[in-house]
Scaffold this active site. Structure first.
Site, PDB file in Angstrom:
ATOM      1  CB  SER A   1      -0.891   0.021   1.247  1.00 53.20           C
ATOM      2  OG  SER A   1      -1.537   1.284   1.392  1.00 53.20           O
TER       3      SER A   1
ATOM      4  CE1 TYR B   1      -5.023  -2.039   4.225  1.00 49.48           C
ATOM      5  CE2 TYR B   1      -3.770  -0.035   3.808  1.00 49.48           C
ATOM      6  CZ  TYR B   1      -4.437  -1.141   3.337  1.00 49.48           C
ATOM      7  OH  TYR B   1      -4.506  -1.369   1.985  1.00 49.48           O
TER       8      TYR B   1
END
Length: 256
Positions: free
Chosen positions: A146, A159
């Site tokens: 990400s 995350y």
């Protein structure tokens, strides 16, 4: 696609979380280049729909229901792929989740869920796949990271930690398995139009406007934007590329 450096005919791919969003985009890219694709996901109905879509592209496709946080289930998933599709050459560790909370409100059970789903699952699947990837002599591992491995956001502590871990995991795995003819790379998606980000747009006021303002491409990404990077990283075209983390974000991460 047949012939040429992007030809994946005769190769078998396993895509975790491949029944929707970015995962299905990655699976489509592999299928279009001739790979047989095993879709792994928790939702049997979504798996079946993805298999139908990939089959319509002319690919051999199958699916398996699996909990990628469970060690035994991951082993069974890899075994099912090799048995039913005749081997395993390409592993795409795509499955992921997010639970948005500020750090001071972070619950341990949510932290563990995100870390186990996004990071530990990649280790389990890669470890289980290694003998198959090594046997073929040109194995490929593609990990879904990400842009939050590059910078942080206040509601994404677990995350971001998991995706930063994915990038470092990718680098270490690349050095460990290069002698086995296996390349290991990560992709770093930016703001992509998926079910997860649609919820984020509802929860986070002004997100849509901010993404469009900062992205040079002036749009959100689409799962179809991942078809090309999947084909490239899985093919002979990327044979000397390993340990990298490639943003797929329309330029979002290079803007100041």
């Amino acid at each position: 696609m047949s012939g040429g450096m992007f030809d994946l005919s005769g190769r078998v791919a396993l895509v975790t979380g491949g029944n929707g969003g970015i995962g299905l985009g990655l699976a489509r890219g592999l299928a279009r280049c001739g790979a047989a694709v095993m879709v792994a996901g928790r939702d049997a109905a979504k798996n079946a729909a993805a298999v139908q879509e990939l089959s319509a592209l002319g690919a051999k496709a199958d699916s398996v229901v699996a909990d990628i946080t469970d060690e035994a289930a991951v082993g069974a998933m890899v075994d099912a792929t090799a048995t039913r599709l005749g081997g395993l050459d390409i592993l795409v560790n795509n499955a992921g989740t997010n639970i948005r909370r500020r750090p001071e409100e972070q619950r341990l059970e949510d932290w563990r869920t995100v870390i186990d789903t996004n990071l530990t699952s990649a280790m389990l699947a890669s470890r289980a796949a290694h003998p198959h990837l090594k046997r073929g002599g040109r194995g490929r591992v593609i990990n879904n990271g990400s842009m939050l491995s590059i910078f942080g956001l206040p509601f994404h502590i677990a995350y971001a930690a998991s995706k930063g871990g994915v990038v470092q995991f990718t680098k270490s795995l690349a050095t460990a398995w290069a002698a086995d003819g296996i390349t290991v790379n990560a992709i770093l998606p930016g703001w992509i139009d998926t079910d997860l980000t649609r919820k984020a747009r509802t929860d986070m006021g002004g997100l849509n406007e901010n993404v469009l303002a900062r992205t040079p491409a002036k749009r959100w990404g689409d799962p179809s934007d991942f078809e090309g990077i999947a084909a490239f990283l899985a093919s002979d075209a990327s044979a000397f590329i390993t340990g990298t983390a490639i943003p797929v974000d329309g330029g979002f991460s290079v803007q100041g």
